[in-house]
Write an enzyme that holds these catalytic residues in place. Sequence first.
Site, PDB file in Angstrom:
ATOM      1  CG  HIS A 178       0.662   1.456  -5.242  1.00 16.97           C
ATOM      2  ND1 HIS A 178       1.715   0.582  -5.391  1.00 16.97           N
ATOM      3  CD2 HIS A 178      -0.454   0.772  -5.635  1.00 16.97           C
ATOM      4  CE1 HIS A 178       1.268  -0.580  -5.853  1.00 16.97           C
ATOM      5  NE2 HIS A 178      -0.035  -0.497  -5.997  1.00 16.97           N
TER       6      HIS A 178
ATOM      7  CG  HIS B 141      -0.769  -1.109 -10.709  1.00 18.31           C
ATOM      8  ND1 HIS B 141      -1.619  -2.187 -10.875  1.00 18.31           N
ATOM      9  CD2 HIS B 141      -0.433  -1.103  -9.390  1.00 18.31           C
ATOM     10  CE1 HIS B 141      -1.813  -2.774  -9.705  1.00 18.31           C
ATOM     11  NE2 HIS B 141      -1.100  -2.151  -8.788  1.00 18.31           N
TER      12      HIS B 141
ATOM     13  CD  GLU C  96       1.635  -4.387  -9.408  1.00 19.24           C
ATOM     14  OE1 GLU C  96       2.000  -3.471  -8.632  1.00 19.24           O
ATOM     15  OE2 GLU C  96       0.739  -5.209  -9.112  1.00 19.24           O
TER      16      GLU C  96
END
Length: 393
Positions: free
Chosen positions: A141, A213, A358
Site C-alpha cells: 500500500h 479500502h 478493492e
Amino acid sequence: MKTSKGFLLGIGVAALMLSACTGSQQTPQLTVSGLDPAKFDTVINEKPVKLYTLTNANGMEVCITNYGGRVVSLVVPDKDGNPTDVVLGFDNIAQYADTLNSPSDYGSSVGRYANRIKNGQFKLGETEYQLKKNDGPNCLHGGGNTGWMHQVYDAEQIGDSILKLTIVAADDENGFPGKVMAVTTYKVTADNILDITWEAETDRPTIINQTNHNYYNLSGDFTQAGYDQVLYVNADNFTPSDKLYIPTGEIKPVEGTPMDFRTPHAIGDSIQSDFDQIQNATGYDHNFCLNTYKDGKGDDTQVCASLYSPKTGIFMEMFTNEPGVQVYSGNFQGVGADATIIRKHGITYPKHVSVCLESQKYPDSPNHPEWVQPTLNPDEKYYSHAAYKFSIK
C-alpha cells in the site's frame, strides 16, 4: 495492512484529546452515523484535518476525513428504512493517526501503489527502484504509515454530494520515482451510489495503482463475523499467492475451488476450506481477474462484484474499469492485540467481520510484464474508477 513520527511527537493528538476533556458543554451536532465532527477537527503535519459529510435525498450519508482520504462511515437505509452504517472504522482522528496502537487502512484512498510489490523492487526501463519495505520483505500500500493513507489531502467540498481530495507526492517518496499530483473524488449520487474516481499526473515515469479500502459488513453488526454475507465475483480466474501474499505469476481458474463466486453464496460456506490458498491467508486475500475487463479495457457499466446481507436486505453492487478486484475477508481483524482495540460504537471487531472489495491492477504487476501495467508517463493521465451501488434486495 502508522502517522509520521513528527506528528506523534507534535501536539495534534494531545490537543484533540484535551479538547474532548475540556471543550464546550454544548450538545455536539452528530452525523446520522453518530460521529462527532469535532473529534476530527485537528492539524496534522501543519495541515488542517476535518470530517466532511456527503448526503443525498434518500437517506444515504458518507462521512470522509481528508486524513488519508478515508471513508469513516457509510449509512444507507435497510429493508425497514433504518439508517445503517456498513463500514468499519474509528470515531475520532486520534486513533486513525496513532499507527502504533491502532494501525489501520480503514476506508483509505490507497496510494501510490495499492497492494504488494515483491521485495519492494521493480524496474522501469533500465532503472531498478527500491521501495520502502513495510510488510516483511515487501512493499504494501505504498509504504504503509508513510503512504498516502496517512497523509493529509487538500479538500474541497462541492455542494452536498461531492468531495475532491488532492495530494502532491514528492519524487522518491518511499522510493517511488516522480513528483505526482493525484486527485480522489468522492461523489454520492441520487440513486445511492458511492462513486470514486482517481486521477493523477507525473513529471517522470512512475507507477500508480490506487484503490479504496472500505471494510464492508452490510448487516451493520460489527460484533459478529460476516459469514452470512453473500458474495458474487464476476471472475473466471484468480491469481494464486504464496504465503507472503505475493502472486506466483500463475492465473488459475476458479472452477471447482472455493474461489468460485460466480454463483453468489455466503462467505462462510467456503472460508474455512482446506484449500491451500484459503489456508495460507486464513481466509480470502486474493486478486480476482474480472470478466468485465477485456481487450485492454474495463467495462464499468457491468457489475463486477456484489455483496448482500440477508439480515438487513442491503445489497451492494460494484463497478470498475480496472482488471482486478482484491477480496479481503478481514483475516487480521480480532487477532492478537487487534482484538482489544475499541472502534466505532465502542466495540471490538472479531476475525472475518468484514469484506473489502478493492479495484486494482493485479498485485506485483510491475514485475509481471504480461499483465496490465500500472506505468504512468509524463504525457499521460491516470484514471481509475470504482462505484458501489446500494439498494434493497
